[in-house]
Scaffold this motif. Sequence first.
Motif, PDB file in Angstrom:
ATOM      1  N   THR A 391     -30.459 -61.277   3.911  1.00 48.80           N
ATOM      2  CA  THR A 391     -29.664 -60.345   3.106  1.00 48.80           C
ATOM      3  C   THR A 391     -29.437 -60.881   1.701  1.00 48.80           C
ATOM      4  OG1 THR A 391     -28.523 -59.483   5.057  1.00 48.80           O
ATOM      5  CG2 THR A 391     -27.449 -59.157   2.931  1.00 48.80           C
ATOM      6  N   ILE A 392     -29.103 -62.171   1.609  1.00 43.99           N
ATOM      7  CA  ILE A 392     -28.796 -62.766   0.311  1.00 43.99           C
ATOM      8  C   ILE A 392     -30.043 -62.934  -0.539  1.00 43.99           C
ATOM      9  CG2 ILE A 392     -27.992 -64.885  -0.818  1.00 43.99           C
ATOM     10  CD1 ILE A 392     -25.974 -65.197   1.453  1.00 43.99           C
ATOM     11  N   MET A 393     -31.156 -63.401   0.070  1.00 46.47           N
ATOM     12  CA  MET A 393     -32.320 -63.817  -0.711  1.00 46.47           C
ATOM     13  C   MET A 393     -33.376 -62.730  -0.895  1.00 46.47           C
ATOM     14  SD  MET A 393     -31.557 -66.875  -1.590  1.00 46.47           S
ATOM     15  CE  MET A 393     -33.132 -67.182  -2.408  1.00 46.47           C
ATOM     16  N   LYS A 394     -33.375 -61.694  -0.082  1.00 45.68           N
ATOM     17  CA  LYS A 394     -34.512 -60.767  -0.055  1.00 45.68           C
ATOM     18  C   LYS A 394     -34.713 -60.024  -1.367  1.00 45.68           C
ATOM     19  CE  LYS A 394     -36.673 -57.350   2.979  1.00 45.68           C
ATOM     20  NZ  LYS A 394     -36.546 -56.590   4.247  1.00 45.68           N
ATOM     21  N   ASP A 395     -33.651 -59.531  -1.976  1.00 49.45           N
ATOM     22  CA  ASP A 395     -33.785 -58.698  -3.170  1.00 49.45           C
ATOM     23  C   ASP A 395     -33.267 -59.379  -4.431  1.00 49.45           C
ATOM     24  OD1 ASP A 395     -34.886 -56.478  -1.771  1.00 49.45           O
ATOM     25  OD2 ASP A 395     -32.888 -55.997  -1.019  1.00 49.45           O
ATOM     26  N   ILE A 396     -33.155 -60.714  -4.374  1.00 52.76           N
ATOM     27  CA  ILE A 396     -32.694 -61.456  -5.551  1.00 52.76           C
ATOM     28  C   ILE A 396     -33.783 -61.457  -6.617  1.00 52.76           C
ATOM     29  CG2 ILE A 396     -32.139 -63.782  -6.395  1.00 52.76           C
ATOM     30  CD1 ILE A 396     -29.851 -62.406  -4.976  1.00 52.76           C
ATOM     31  N   ASN A 397     -33.385 -61.302  -7.883  1.00 58.55           N
ATOM     32  CA  ASN A 397     -34.339 -61.412  -8.970  1.00 58.55           C
ATOM     33  C   ASN A 397     -35.037 -62.758  -8.918  1.00 58.55           C
ATOM     34  OD1 ASN A 397     -33.708 -58.905  -9.952  1.00 58.55           O
ATOM     35  ND2 ASN A 397     -32.341 -59.646 -11.553  1.00 58.55           N
ATOM     36  N   ALA A 398     -36.315 -62.775  -9.234  1.00 57.07           N
ATOM     37  CA  ALA A 398     -37.088 -64.006  -9.185  1.00 57.07           C
ATOM     38  C   ALA A 398     -36.475 -65.087 -10.071  1.00 57.07           C
ATOM     39  CB  ALA A 398     -38.536 -63.740  -9.601  1.00 57.07           C
ATOM     40  N   GLU A 399     -35.844 -64.696 -11.169  1.00 55.95           N
ATOM     41  CA  GLU A 399     -35.315 -65.679 -12.108  1.00 55.95           C
ATOM     42  C   GLU A 399     -34.084 -66.414 -11.580  1.00 55.95           C
ATOM     43  OE1 GLU A 399     -32.311 -62.938 -14.780  1.00 55.95           O
ATOM     44  OE2 GLU A 399     -34.366 -63.224 -15.486  1.00 55.95           O
ATOM     45  N   GLN A 400     -33.473 -65.922 -10.493  1.00 52.28           N
ATOM     46  CA  GLN A 400     -32.243 -66.545 -10.003  1.00 52.28           C
ATOM     47  C   GLN A 400     -32.360 -67.070  -8.579  1.00 52.28           C
ATOM     48  OE1 GLN A 400     -29.328 -63.392 -10.715  1.00 52.28           O
ATOM     49  NE2 GLN A 400     -28.557 -64.563 -12.452  1.00 52.28           N
ATOM     50  N   ARG A 401     -33.562 -67.070  -8.016  1.00 51.62           N
ATOM     51  CA  ARG A 401     -33.693 -67.491  -6.626  1.00 51.62           C
ATOM     52  C   ARG A 401     -33.254 -68.934  -6.413  1.00 51.62           C
ATOM     53  NH1 ARG A 401     -39.452 -65.299  -6.101  1.00 51.62           N
ATOM     54  NH2 ARG A 401     -39.168 -63.079  -5.778  1.00 51.62           N
ATOM     55  N   GLY A 402     -33.560 -69.808  -7.342  1.00 53.16           N
ATOM     56  CA  GLY A 402     -33.231 -71.228  -7.163  1.00 53.16           C
ATOM     57  C   GLY A 402     -31.741 -71.480  -7.078  1.00 53.16           C
ATOM     58  N   VAL A 403     -30.994 -70.971  -8.045  1.00 56.08           N
ATOM     59  CA  VAL A 403     -29.563 -71.250  -8.082  1.00 56.08           C
ATOM     60  C   VAL A 403     -28.848 -70.570  -6.911  1.00 56.08           C
ATOM     61  CG1 VAL A 403     -28.964 -69.322  -9.614  1.00 56.08           C
ATOM     62  CG2 VAL A 403     -27.538 -71.365  -9.578  1.00 56.08           C
ATOM     63  N   ILE A 404     -29.272 -69.365  -6.530  1.00 54.38           N
ATOM     64  CA  ILE A 404     -28.603 -68.684  -5.419  1.00 54.38           C
ATOM     65  C   ILE A 404     -28.985 -69.327  -4.089  1.00 54.38           C
ATOM     66  CG2 ILE A 404     -28.451 -66.480  -4.172  1.00 54.38           C
ATOM     67  CD1 ILE A 404     -28.458 -65.085  -6.848  1.00 54.38           C
ATOM     68  N   SER A 405     -30.223 -69.802  -3.966  1.00 53.47           N
ATOM     69  CA  SER A 405     -30.593 -70.569  -2.779  1.00 53.47           C
ATOM     70  C   SER A 405     -29.748 -71.833  -2.670  1.00 53.47           C
ATOM     71  CB  SER A 405     -32.071 -70.941  -2.845  1.00 53.47           C
ATOM     72  OG  SER A 405     -32.422 -71.809  -1.792  1.00 53.47           O
ATOM     73  N   GLY A 406     -29.505 -72.491  -3.812  1.00 53.34           N
ATOM     74  CA  GLY A 406     -28.632 -73.666  -3.805  1.00 53.34           C
ATOM     75  C   GLY A 406     -27.220 -73.324  -3.378  1.00 53.34           C
ATOM     76  N   MET A 407     -26.712 -72.174  -3.833  1.00 54.59           N
ATOM     77  CA  MET A 407     -25.375 -71.748  -3.440  1.00 54.59           C
ATOM     78  C   MET A 407     -25.301 -71.441  -1.951  1.00 54.59           C
ATOM     79  SD  MET A 407     -24.624 -69.336  -6.740  1.00 54.59           S
ATOM     80  CE  MET A 407     -23.255 -68.491  -5.961  1.00 54.59           C
ATOM     81  N   LEU A 408     -26.375 -70.866  -1.414  1.00 56.39           N
ATOM     82  CA  LEU A 408     -26.410 -70.571   0.016  1.00 56.39           C
ATOM     83  C   LEU A 408     -26.364 -71.855   0.836  1.00 56.39           C
ATOM     84  CD1 LEU A 408     -26.741 -68.572   2.338  1.00 56.39           C
ATOM     85  CD2 LEU A 408     -29.201 -68.615   1.937  1.00 56.39           C
ATOM     86  N   SER A 409     -27.168 -72.846   0.440  1.00 52.63           N
ATOM     87  CA  SER A 409     -27.134 -74.138   1.138  1.00 52.63           C
ATOM     88  C   SER A 409     -25.793 -74.822   0.960  1.00 52.63           C
ATOM     89  CB  SER A 409     -28.263 -75.035   0.620  1.00 52.63           C
ATOM     90  OG  SER A 409     -29.534 -74.480   0.878  1.00 52.63           O
ATOM     91  N   LEU A 410     -25.214 -74.691  -0.237  1.00 56.81           N
ATOM     92  CA  LEU A 410     -23.904 -75.294  -0.491  1.00 56.81           C
ATOM     93  C   LEU A 410     -22.839 -74.665   0.396  1.00 56.81           C
ATOM     94  CD1 LEU A 410     -21.959 -77.078  -2.133  1.00 56.81           C
ATOM     95  CD2 LEU A 410     -21.802 -75.204  -3.795  1.00 56.81           C
TER      96      LEU A 410
END
Length: 483
Positions: A391-410
């Motif tokens: 849900t969180i990662m599927k439709d994220i803009n390509a430019e923000q995948r890294g930081v939001i993936s980091g937030m998810l792991s955090l």
Amino acid sequence: MKPIVEEPRKAGHTKSASSIRWALASLSLSMLMPSLDTSIANVGLPTLARTFGASFQQVQWIVLAYLLAITTLIVSVGKLGDIFGRRRLLLIGISLFTLASLFCGIAPTLWLLLAARAFQGLGAAMMMALAIAMVGETVPKERTGSAMGLLGTMSAIGTTLGPSLGGILIASFGWETIFLVNVPLGIANFLLAACFLPADRRHRKVSQGRLDMIGTLLLALTLAAYALAMTIGHGSFGALNMGLLLATASGIALFAFTETKVKSPLLHLSMFHDRKLSTGLAMSTLVSTVIMATLVVGPFYLSRSLGFDAAHVGAIMSSGPLVSALTGVPAGRIVDRFGAQRVSMTGLVGMIVGLFLIVMLQGRFGAAGYIGPLVIVTANYALFQASNNTTIMKDINAEQRGVISGMLSLSRNLGLITGAAVMGAIFTFASGAADITAAHPEAVASGMQITFAVAALLIVGTLAIALAGSAYAKRAPLSEEAL
């Protein structure tokens, strides 16, 4: 901000199935290795204490240095990946993790080992954040759930395998090998990543930005203060813990203020206006807090109340991660077929059922009365994790995948850290014993019931958050400019 056309994802459709499989093998290793080293070092602490002539409190920093590095830096390295290229930074992370593992294995003193473990944690943060971020560039969109389930499975396998593999390696070859085992794995992972992961497609708006050094430092110090507040004191809560929590609150306020003033912030605070993202992160933290209860309370209940020895306790405790490992991939496929939102709700309901069964079956059916409900909890946790990550990662803009993936792991790490402290404190208080290791079996059983009842109520609250988020989404569909 309008979504950027995700050309790398389109390219994923034209890749051969073989290339995608090898790319996923690299991402899987990038999840397996950090999770393996989270648990493999714990079994070696007594040996390392004897080897270096150190106290148990000193060698505990072998674990803590690694976890602190991951927790404090995982968002920042995700942002760096967005700026400089995720594939490039993942290769750096794999290299750093592998070299740090080598230095851990040859460290002549405890302090050099601790330094190497901190660098190993930095490499692990890069691998964990960027592996999840690169799913969108590696597989077609309709297979996102399956890929997320696979990565969840590899993380669970690493956690499960760590203690048993560490024990075998130490007994057969010495403590050094629990770190050196990463060297061949790291070399293989680097070659797979270099050959099969898609090349970076730099996004002009992001790549021209600068890393927010002030925000990065503030966030790292704030997270370090919180992690230390939750982990030091060995279960007691004193003035130092309170001071660290006050420092955490001050750090959050200062970080939020700073992010509104800098030109290229580490985190755009406006992204939290997206209910899907903020709800998903909150639920991830709460569910991880509850899952930690099984790891904190379970051993004491099994040994003190049910009377199992250490070998049987270890075998019973491994059933939870083992179920997560076995159900991760099927859970991802279920998400792809039935939809992330529906599967997330199902997973939360299943966790509530399992937790209440643990409470109600206390003292009945021996080990089966604990293992059965635990299997229900962990299998549904795998469903929730795969669906929530998707849900969180599927439709994220390509430019923000890294930081939001980091937030998810955090969010997951903070939940585990909080769960260890909070659930442990509830268990101790509910048992009515200053020293839980000397508490009567009946007191331990009562404490277990109260702790898992609280855990079930937390998941009820999580389900309420999910339902509220779903209702809001139906009333006000997400704007195309939400992220």
